[in-house]
Scaffold this active site. Structure first.
Site, PDB file in Angstrom:
ATOM      1  N   HIS B 137      31.685 -38.378   6.658  1.00 54.36           N
ATOM      2  CA  HIS B 137      30.695 -39.138   8.112  1.00 54.36           C
ATOM      3  C   HIS B 137      30.761 -37.247   8.173  1.00 54.36           C
ATOM      4  CE1 HIS B 137      30.783 -38.164  12.641  1.00 54.36           C
ATOM      5  NE2 HIS B 137      30.515 -39.404  12.939  1.00 54.36           N
ATOM      6  N   ASP B 214      40.483 -38.198   7.139  1.00 51.97           N
ATOM      7  CA  ASP B 214      39.527 -39.036   8.711  1.00 51.97           C
ATOM      8  C   ASP B 214      40.086 -40.110   8.396  1.00 51.97           C
ATOM      9  OD1 ASP B 214      38.037 -39.420  10.334  1.00 51.97           O
ATOM     10  OD2 ASP B 214      36.571 -39.172   9.354  1.00 51.97           O
ATOM     11  N   GLN B 217      37.841 -44.495  11.997  1.00 48.66           N
ATOM     12  CA  GLN B 217      37.976 -46.000  11.301  1.00 48.66           C
ATOM     13  C   GLN B 217      39.016 -46.982  11.048  1.00 48.66           C
ATOM     14  OE1 GLN B 217      35.099 -46.742  12.485  1.00 48.66           O
ATOM     15  NE2 GLN B 217      33.761 -44.930  12.853  1.00 48.66           N
ATOM     16  N   LYS B 240      37.676 -44.748  19.304  1.00 49.25           N
ATOM     17  CA  LYS B 240      37.424 -45.870  18.635  1.00 49.25           C
ATOM     18  C   LYS B 240      38.675 -47.005  18.723  1.00 49.25           C
ATOM     19  CE  LYS B 240      34.579 -42.928  15.917  1.00 49.25           C
ATOM     20  NZ  LYS B 240      33.210 -43.014  16.329  1.00 49.25           N
ATOM     21  N   CYS B 380      25.737 -40.454  11.160  1.00 52.33           N
ATOM     22  CA  CYS B 380      25.946 -39.584  11.180  1.00 52.33           C
ATOM     23  C   CYS B 380      26.868 -39.259   9.559  1.00 52.33           C
ATOM     24  CB  CYS B 380      27.359 -38.654  11.813  1.00 52.33           C
ATOM     25  SG  CYS B 380      26.776 -38.996  13.813  1.00 52.33           S
TER      26      CYS B 380
END
Lengths: 145, 422
Positions: B137, B214, B217, B240, B380
């Site tokens: 991202h 990261d 997700q 999220k 993104c």
């Protein structure tokens, strides 16, 4: 939003492809990646040709096709009136119902009235028109320089 | 419509779960039931989280860590209680390793700036290298580009295979003795790929590089265990995972948080201040300058409670079944090309695709008219679009409340799109 007129221009675009011009511009719409390369050829005060190539959504592609159909052959002052009317329509947020004078001026481009309700898509519809305005300005500068 | 739906193992009781999410009852465009398939962008919020937010403001609102009055103490207890919940949720060895931020982007920027101002042995300079991947991202690309530009460090990255997975074939050349930090996504927001953490961490540890993951997700969708990951930093965001916007998390190993310098200065992050200099509070407060997002942290705590009660393994199993079914249904649509892994193995619940040469904005608009919310664009992650030679993708992404019927609605909707522009 997707009027038959728009779909028709999308599937059978007018004047697509790059030909000789007096000025060339490349405009992009970063939010959706629409791109257009557009050339303007002037003959005296007349818009002799608008040629273009690019990629993008049906709205941006159909809008370029309508622009070609409407502006080629017009004198520059009249073409600018059409461009300004189209800009006004697209910035109306769906609040403007075109009157007879506007319909006469914009012809097929009136079909884009529904697009003005979708803020994310207005830029798609305006991409080629802003490119044309930019290219015409440059072409006129070239001629007077 | 008429498609015979197979029996899917592992599904959650979505009928019960959906009752917790008021917005899922919404009708749009003249009575069409919302089919919300944009969960990788943000999840919807259950009543329990909405109530925690309004309950905080209605009964407990005060600034935290200052004042001795009842509300100040309650607000502090709720805020710090949320930290305990998040620490337990990610199996952090210590609650002091959980830093609240605004979002995952701020968490990643915080890591880049800790290192940007650090002394040896963490110092990043023109003799060192930073490693990321091509599927990041933008929030895990741009902070590292900025750090590289400001320090003269070299930015390197892992490329992608045609199947949408990381190309680790030259891992020893990408991660070298000069590498100071390796930062990569656990699950790609555009491709859906679930990356092999172990291989990357092993190589990073060999050369003494720090590892930043990261998990934006991943945290909403599966059990996240920062100790099992063996990373040094893990970033994710609240909105999220059923939480509010405006709250993110950075987990970092305690000794690193002690050694590395603060980034933002202000109230809350200090020990003593004089006009000449200051000393800093211990982590996590050292990295939380100013009034924090208190209500949002409380909301995230409620989200963590909500998800934990259902169980992260159960949520992962549900999404695995839904994603597998979606891959099967979508693969039967003529002209549809997946951008990302075509099999359900090692993959999350976001599916990107191209539909013939119909532009994703047209796909998304026509689906919207049917009540189906998907994301269109470059998500993104523009380098991924460049890598696969496409301007944008359409992305459908699922969550714990997604149903097979919604997958059917998407597949039928895409057939409609094909006919519309065909």
């Amino acid at each position: 939003m997707y009027q038959d007129v728009i779909l028709d221009h999308y599937k059978h675009p007018h004047g697509r492809g790059l030909r000789d011009g007096d000025a060339e511009v490349h405009h992009v719409n970063p939010t959706c990646g629409d791109e257009i390369t557009l050339r303007v050829r002037l003959d005296g005060d007349t818009v002799a040709d608008v040629s273009y190539d690019g990629q993008g959504c049906s709205i941006s592609q159909a809008s370029a096709s309508v622009l070609n159909e409407l502006l080629v052959g017009k004198d520059i002052a009249e073409a600018r009136r059409v461009q300004e009317a189209f800009l006004e329509l697209m910035q109306s947020k769906g609040q403007l119902t075109p009157d007879d004078a506007m319909e006469e001026l914009l012809e097929d481009a009136v079909a884009f009235a529904g697009v003005s309700k979708y803020p994310a898509r207005v830029k798609c519809a305006l991409l080629s028109w802003m490119a044309w305005k930019d290219a015409t300005g440059q072409a006129l500068e070239e001629k007077t320089a | 419509m008429t498609h015979p739906r197979p029996v899917l193992p592992g599904l959650l009781d979505t009928e019960a779960i959906r009752k917790d999410f008021p917005v899922l009852d919404r009708e749009i465009h003249d009575g069409k039931r919302l089919v919300y398939l944009d969960n990788a962008a943000t999840s919807q919020k259950p009543r329990q989280v909405i109530d925690a937010l309004s309950g905080y403001y209605e009964r407990h609102n005060a600034n935290v860590h200052r004042g001795v009055h009842v509300l100040a103490e309650e607000a502090t207890a709720l805020y710090e209680g949320a930290r305990d919940k998040v620490a337990a949720f990610v199996n952090a060895p210590s609650r002091n390793e959980v830093i609240f931020t605004k979002n995952a982007s701020e968490s990643l920027n915080l890591v880049a700036n800790m290192l940007g101002w650090a002394d040896e042995p963490y110092k990043v300079d023109e003799r060192t290298e930073i490693v990321i991947t091509e599927m990041e991202h933008h929030s895990n690309i741009v902070p590292w580009q900025l750090l590289a530009q400001r320090t003269g460090a070299k930015l390197k990255w892992f490329g992608l295979t045609d199947e949408g997975r990381l190309d680790l074939s030259a891992i020893d050349e990408v991660i070298t003795e000069r590498t100071k930090i390796v930062s990569f996504t656990l699950v790609s927001n555009i491709l859906g790929t679930h990356n092999p953490v172990e291989a990357i961490v092993r190589r990073a540890q060999e050369v003494g590089a720090l590892v930043c993951i990261d998990a934006s997700q991943a945290a909403p969708h599966m059990t996240l265990d920062v100790q099992a990951l063996q990373a040094d930093f893990v970033a994710f965001t609240g909105h999220k995972m059923c939480g509010p916007t405006g709250i993110g998390v950075l987990w970092g190993r305690q000794e690193l948080l002690e050694d590395l310098p603060p980034f933002l200065g202000g109230g809350e992050m200090i020990e003593t201040v004089s006009m000449h200099s200051s000393t800093y509070a211990p982590a996590p407060h050292k990295f939380e300058a100013g009034t924090p997002p208190v209500a949002q942290a409380v909301g995230l705590g409620a989200a963590v409670d909500y998800l934990s009660a259902i169980g992260m393994d159960a949520i992962a199993a549900h999404e695995h079944a839904i994603t597998g079914y979606a891959l099967e249904r979508l693969s039967a649509i003529p002209g549809l090309r997946f951008i990302g892994p075509e099999s359900v193995e090692d993959r999350g619940a976001a599916i990107s695709f191209a539909l013939g040469d119909i532009h994703p904005h047209d796909v998304g608009q026509v689906l919207d008219e049917l009540g189906i919310a998907v994301r269109v664009g470059h998500h993104c992650a523009r380098p991924v679009c460049l890598r696969y030679g496409i301007p944008a993708t359409t992305r459908a992404s699922f969550y714990l409340y997604s149903t097979p019927a919604e997958v059917d609605a998407l597949a039928d909707g895409l057939e409609h799109v094909r006919n519309f522009f065909g």
